[in-house]
Design an enzyme around this catalytic site. Structure first.
Site, mmCIF file in Angstrom:
data_model
loop_
_atom_site.group_PDB
_atom_site.id
_atom_site.type_symbol
_atom_site.label_atom_id
_atom_site.label_comp_id
_atom_site.label_asym_id
_atom_site.label_seq_id
_atom_site.Cartn_x
_atom_site.Cartn_y
_atom_site.Cartn_z
ATOM 1 N N LYS A 86 0.884 -1.165 0.000
ATOM 2 C CA LYS A 86 0.000 0.000 0.000
ATOM 3 C C LYS A 86 0.922 1.215 0.000
ATOM 4 C CE LYS A 86 -4.265 1.560 2.183
ATOM 5 N NZ LYS A 86 -5.035 1.876 0.989
HETATM 6 N N1 PMP Z 1 -7.443 -1.777 -3.293
HETATM 7 C C1 PMP Z 1 -6.862 -0.575 -3.168
HETATM 8 C C2 PMP Z 1 -6.014 -0.054 -4.268
HETATM 9 C C3 PMP Z 1 -7.060 0.189 -1.995
HETATM 10 O O1 PMP Z 1 -6.493 1.389 -1.865
HETATM 11 C C4 PMP Z 1 -7.890 -0.323 -0.981
HETATM 12 C C5 PMP Z 1 -8.120 0.483 0.273
HETATM 13 N N2 PMP Z 1 -7.161 0.233 1.254
HETATM 14 C C6 PMP Z 1 -8.465 -1.588 -1.154
HETATM 15 C C7 PMP Z 1 -8.223 -2.281 -2.330
HETATM 16 C C8 PMP Z 1 -9.281 -2.204 -0.059
HETATM 17 O O2 PMP Z 1 -8.434 -2.610 0.972
HETATM 18 P P1 PMP Z 1 -8.945 -2.761 2.459
HETATM 19 O O3 PMP Z 1 -10.172 -3.580 2.400
HETATM 20 O O4 PMP Z 1 -7.844 -3.457 3.166
HETATM 21 O O5 PMP Z 1 -9.206 -1.384 2.966
#
Ligand code: PMP
Length: 306
Positions: free
Chosen positions: A159
């Site tokens: 991330k």
């Molecule tokens: N994909 C991307 C590119 C994101 O930025 C997010 C948000 N964090 C998600 C998927 C969803 O991830 P999560 O469920 O862990 O928030």
């Protein structure tokens, strides 16, 4: 955005307005930083942070992937997030937490080994990411011209701030074309994820979501899979192509900020009955029960702040 009182920076609380950096901060120029997005909900027993440890662990793992050495442990960062919520004396329905680490000031040039690492956590009250109306009626999704970067040229599982240039271009294009959110394919043409959320569709009673081959390993996606299986729904993780989503019975996006957002239209094709689908609604309401502490079975995912 809604300002709060304090931001945690490198182990100390500083007032919101004083949490500043130099213009020659390395990450601003070269785009290597890591972020998390974590959410706390106000339950009957006070704020509870949803899957705190999983989010903090992912922050540390993203940093390892991008060669950033965060000088705080998962436990220390978990505690800092708890303390930050307490200290800010929030009173809204929910609080969004943004822990992050970035490369600071003092060294320029791409080679980053000697750049000081800064660690910070902000928290603020944030409404529905894709709008209150979108949560009820569904949003319009556009498959955009950008694809997710190939695994040979980027690291989608980190991330990392740099990955959000791709997301940002995608989202801008979607909104500019009159849609609400972007869906990105991978470089092979299979559905990867939205600009900041994961994709699910329902076909013939089955819930289908793509593998994380070219996407973030999403925590909400994992939660939804677990919940759906516990509800007796057959969940399939497999690659999905563009034409298949057009004829889906239902579709929705998931994410910490997006929560469970129904999709009513994709690329000019109405999905199902053009409103929030039946299974989507069931999953959405079960998700809110869990994060607001109304389902004992998932208590272990909640870290109470009080
Ligand atoms: N994909 C991307 C590119 C994101 O930025 C997010 C948000 N964090 C998600 C998927 C969803 O991830 P999560 O469920 O862990 O928030």
């Amino acid at each position: 955005m809604e300002a709060a009182k304090y931001i945690w920076m490198n182990g100390k609380f500083v007032s919101w307005d004083d949490a500043k950096v130099h213009v020659l901060t390395h990450t601003i120029h070269y785009g290597n930083g890591v972020i998390e997005g974590t959410k706390a909900y106000r339950t009957e027993r006070g704020y509870a942070i949803f899957r705190l440890n999983d989010h903090t662990k992912r922050l540390k793992e993203s940093a390892k992937m991008t060669l950033i050495d965060i000088p705080f442990s998962v436990e220390e960062l978990n505690q800092a997030q708890i303390d930050l919520i307490r200290k800010n004396e929030f009173d809204g329905d929910n609080v969004y937490l943004r822990p992050f680490a970035f490369l600071g000031y003092g060294v320029m040039g791409i080679y980053h080994k000697n750049v000081p690492v800064e660690t910070a956590i902000a928290a603020w009250e944030w409404g529905a990411y894709l709008g209150e109306e979108g949560m009820k009626k569904g949003i319009k999704l556009k498959i955009v011209s950008m694809t997710r970067p190939a695994n040979t040229s980027n690291m989608g599982k980190a991330k990392a701030t740099g990955n959000y240039l791709n997301s940002q271009m995608a989202k801008y294009e979607a909104i500019d074309c009159g849609y609400d959110e972007a869906l990105l394919l991978d470089d092979q043409g299979y559905v990867a994820e939205a600009s900041g959320a994961s994709f699910f569709m329902v076909r013939n009673g089955e819930l289908i979501t793509p593998p994380s081959d070219n996407a973030l390993e999403s925590i909400t996606q994992k939660t939804v899979i677990e919940m759906a299986q516990n509800m007796g729904i057959n969940v399939v993780r497999r690659r999905i192509t563009r034409e298949e989503i057009y004829i889906a019975d239902e579709a929705f996006l998931t994410g910490t900020a997006a929560e469970i957002t129904p999709v009513r239209l994709i690329d000019a094709r109405v999905i199902g009955n053009g409103a929030r689908g039946e299974m989507t609604e069931k999953i959405q309401s079960a998700y809110f029960d869990i994060v607001f502490g109304r389902n004992r079975e998932y208590e272990h995912y909640l870290t109470y702040v009080n």
